[in-house]
Design a protein around this motif. Structure first.
Motif, PDB file in Angstrom:
ATOM      1  N   ASP A 194       0.836  -1.190   0.000  1.00 22.66           N
ATOM      2  CA  ASP A 194       0.000   0.000   0.000  1.00 22.66           C
ATOM      3  C   ASP A 194       0.879   1.251   0.000  1.00 22.66           C
ATOM      4  OD1 ASP A 194      -2.703   1.372   0.681  1.00 22.66           O
ATOM      5  OD2 ASP A 194      -1.300   2.093   2.221  1.00 22.66           O
ATOM      6  N   ARG A 195       0.443   2.286  -0.732  1.00 27.00           N
ATOM      7  CA  ARG A 195       1.271   3.480  -0.881  1.00 27.00           C
ATOM      8  C   ARG A 195       1.591   4.125   0.456  1.00 27.00           C
ATOM      9  NH1 ARG A 195       1.776   8.868  -1.244  1.00 27.00           N
ATOM     10  NH2 ARG A 195       2.993   9.692  -3.010  1.00 27.00           N
ATOM     11  N   ASP A 196       0.577   4.274   1.313  1.00 28.36           N
ATOM     12  CA  ASP A 196       0.838   4.916   2.607  1.00 28.36           C
ATOM     13  C   ASP A 196       1.862   4.133   3.421  1.00 28.36           C
ATOM     14  OD1 ASP A 196      -0.814   7.010   2.089  1.00 28.36           O
ATOM     15  OD2 ASP A 196      -2.491   6.302   3.309  1.00 28.36           O
ATOM     16  N   LYS A 197       1.787   2.821   3.348  1.00 27.17           N
ATOM     17  CA  LYS A 197       2.755   2.003   4.082  1.00 27.17           C
ATOM     18  C   LYS A 197       4.155   2.198   3.501  1.00 27.17           C
ATOM     19  CE  LYS A 197       1.439  -1.931   5.573  1.00 27.17           C
ATOM     20  NZ  LYS A 197       0.988  -3.346   5.685  1.00 27.17           N
ATOM     21  N   ARG A 198       4.242   2.299   2.180  1.00 21.51           N
ATOM     22  CA  ARG A 198       5.541   2.529   1.551  1.00 21.51           C
ATOM     23  C   ARG A 198       6.123   3.867   2.001  1.00 21.51           C
ATOM     24  NH1 ARG A 198       5.417   1.588  -4.781  1.00 21.51           N
ATOM     25  NH2 ARG A 198       7.618   1.128  -4.420  1.00 21.51           N
ATOM     26  N   VAL A 199       5.260   4.874   2.046  1.00 18.54           N
ATOM     27  CA  VAL A 199       5.722   6.197   2.459  1.00 18.54           C
ATOM     28  C   VAL A 199       6.213   6.167   3.907  1.00 18.54           C
ATOM     29  CG1 VAL A 199       4.991   8.562   2.978  1.00 18.54           C
ATOM     30  CG2 VAL A 199       4.269   7.472   0.839  1.00 18.54           C
ATOM     31  N   ARG A 200       5.417   5.554   4.786  1.00 17.64           N
ATOM     32  CA  ARG A 200       5.808   5.530   6.193  1.00 17.64           C
ATOM     33  C   ARG A 200       7.138   4.815   6.388  1.00 17.64           C
ATOM     34  NH1 ARG A 200       0.282   4.505   6.995  1.00 17.64           N
ATOM     35  NH2 ARG A 200       0.668   2.265   7.252  1.00 17.64           N
ATOM     36  N   ARG A 201       7.295   3.684   5.742  1.00 12.33           N
ATOM     37  CA  ARG A 201       8.536   2.916   5.913  1.00 12.33           C
ATOM     38  C   ARG A 201       9.741   3.673   5.375  1.00 12.33           C
ATOM     39  NH1 ARG A 201       7.283  -3.494   4.673  1.00 12.33           N
ATOM     40  NH2 ARG A 201       5.742  -3.786   6.349  1.00 12.33           N
ATOM     41  N   ALA A 202       9.595   4.241   4.191  1.00 13.21           N
ATOM     42  CA  ALA A 202      10.731   4.935   3.585  1.00 13.21           C
ATOM     43  C   ALA A 202      11.090   6.200   4.358  1.00 13.21           C
ATOM     44  CB  ALA A 202      10.429   5.259   2.122  1.00 13.21           C
ATOM     45  N   VAL A 203      10.067   6.977   4.741  1.00  4.99           N
ATOM     46  CA  VAL A 203      10.330   8.198   5.500  1.00  4.99           C
ATOM     47  C   VAL A 203      10.969   7.851   6.850  1.00  4.99           C
ATOM     48  CG1 VAL A 203       9.253  10.143   6.708  1.00  4.99           C
ATOM     49  CG2 VAL A 203       8.579   9.599   4.362  1.00  4.99           C
ATOM     50  N   GLY A 204      10.482   6.784   7.475  1.00  2.02           N
ATOM     51  CA  GLY A 204      11.074   6.351   8.737  1.00  2.02           C
ATOM     52  C   GLY A 204      12.539   5.976   8.576  1.00  2.02           C
ATOM     53  N   ALA A 205      12.848   5.276   7.480  1.00  2.00           N
ATOM     54  CA  ALA A 205      14.238   4.876   7.227  1.00  2.00           C
ATOM     55  C   ALA A 205      15.128   6.104   7.037  1.00  2.00           C
ATOM     56  CB  ALA A 205      14.305   3.980   5.998  1.00  2.00           C
ATOM     57  N   LEU A 206      14.646   7.100   6.307  1.00  2.00           N
ATOM     58  CA  LEU A 206      15.438   8.314   6.092  1.00  2.00           C
ATOM     59  C   LEU A 206      15.582   9.117   7.377  1.00  2.00           C
ATOM     60  CD1 LEU A 206      14.960   7.538   3.077  1.00  2.00           C
ATOM     61  CD2 LEU A 206      14.809   9.987   2.599  1.00  2.00           C
ATOM     62  N   SER A 207      14.533   9.137   8.184  1.00  7.01           N
ATOM     63  CA  SER A 207      14.605   9.867   9.452  1.00  7.01           C
ATOM     64  C   SER A 207      15.662   9.264  10.367  1.00  7.01           C
ATOM     65  CB  SER A 207      13.241   9.848  10.145  1.00  7.01           C
ATOM     66  OG  SER A 207      12.277  10.547   9.377  1.00  7.01           O
ATOM     67  N   ARG A 208      15.782   7.946  10.326  1.00 11.70           N
ATOM     68  CA  ARG A 208      16.804   7.297  11.160  1.00 11.70           C
ATOM     69  C   ARG A 208      18.211   7.629  10.695  1.00 11.70           C
ATOM     70  NH1 ARG A 208      12.744   3.376  11.108  1.00 11.70           N
ATOM     71  NH2 ARG A 208      13.636   2.243   9.339  1.00 11.70           N
TER      72      ARG A 208
END
Length: 206
Positions: A152-166
């Motif tokens: 799902d797009r929202d899940k992709r966004v959350r995971r990727a943004v979380g990875a970049l934030s880390r």
């Protein structure tokens, strides 16, 4: 329990090896001897990997070397450039940014943990500017977005943004990079659950 019982229970227990400071105080070790032991310890550590002066000082303190032995040894290593916090900080900034895509914020935290002073850290971090961080975020975003194809797009966004934030990237920079990576894949732009709804809003967080 009487003293005899306590003494009996203590039989067979090994006494810990005395520290360098204790050996110096007892006369079992000379100052020159302690200095040579500290020098050898630092050389072994630096042979394995570079370290900051603060890291070396902490390591020697843990081994029981007193400060009046440690400081002259580290002064000498600095004089011959075997300990160089500025060069060490530069190396950390280059490798963390180029190899891991970390942003200044994450690298700054690591430099602080390693005992690099604020001025030296700032000079090393000046190697990275806003454009460098944006490019690093874009590379990371493409990589993480590619790993979540089919979700799902929202899940992709959350995971990727979380990875970049880390990696130390701000939410705005991370969201903008992820949105662009999804757009390049052909995904329609969406609000992304809980994130800025446009690239413009995301950029405002930079």
């Amino acid at each position: 329990m009487n003293e005899d019982d306590q003494g009996g229970r203590g039989v067979g227990k090994r006494r810990g090896r005395p520290s360098v400071a204790e050996r110096l105080e007892s006369g079992d070790l000379s100052l020159d001897g302690a200095t040579e032991l500290a020098r050898e310890s630092v050389l072994r550590t630096l042979t394995a990997a570079p370290r900051s002066r603060a890291e070396l000082a902490r390591a020697l303190a843990r081994k029981g070397f007193p400060e009046h032995v440690v400081e002259p040894v580290l002064d000498r290593f600095e004089e011959v450039a075997l300990v160089d916090d500025a060069a060490y900080a530069d190396m950390i900034v280059r490798t963390r940014h180029a190899e891991r895509g970390q942003a200044r914020r994450a690298i700054s935290m690591e430099l602080r943990r390693r005992g690099i002073d604020t001025e030296t850290a700032g000079e090393a971090l000046s190697q990275i500017d806003g454009d460098d961080e944006a490019e690093a975020a874009a590379v990371l975003a493409r990589k993480h977005v590619a790993r979540t194809r089919g979700l799902d797009r929202d899940k992709r966004v959350r995971r990727a943004v979380g990875a970049l934030s880390r990696k130390g990237h701000s939410p705005g920079v991370a969201f903008a990079a992820v949105t662009e990576a999804l757009r390049a894949e052909g995904e329609d732009e969406g609000s992304g659950d809980g994130f800025p709804s446009t690239t413009t809003e995301a950029a405002a967080d930079r």
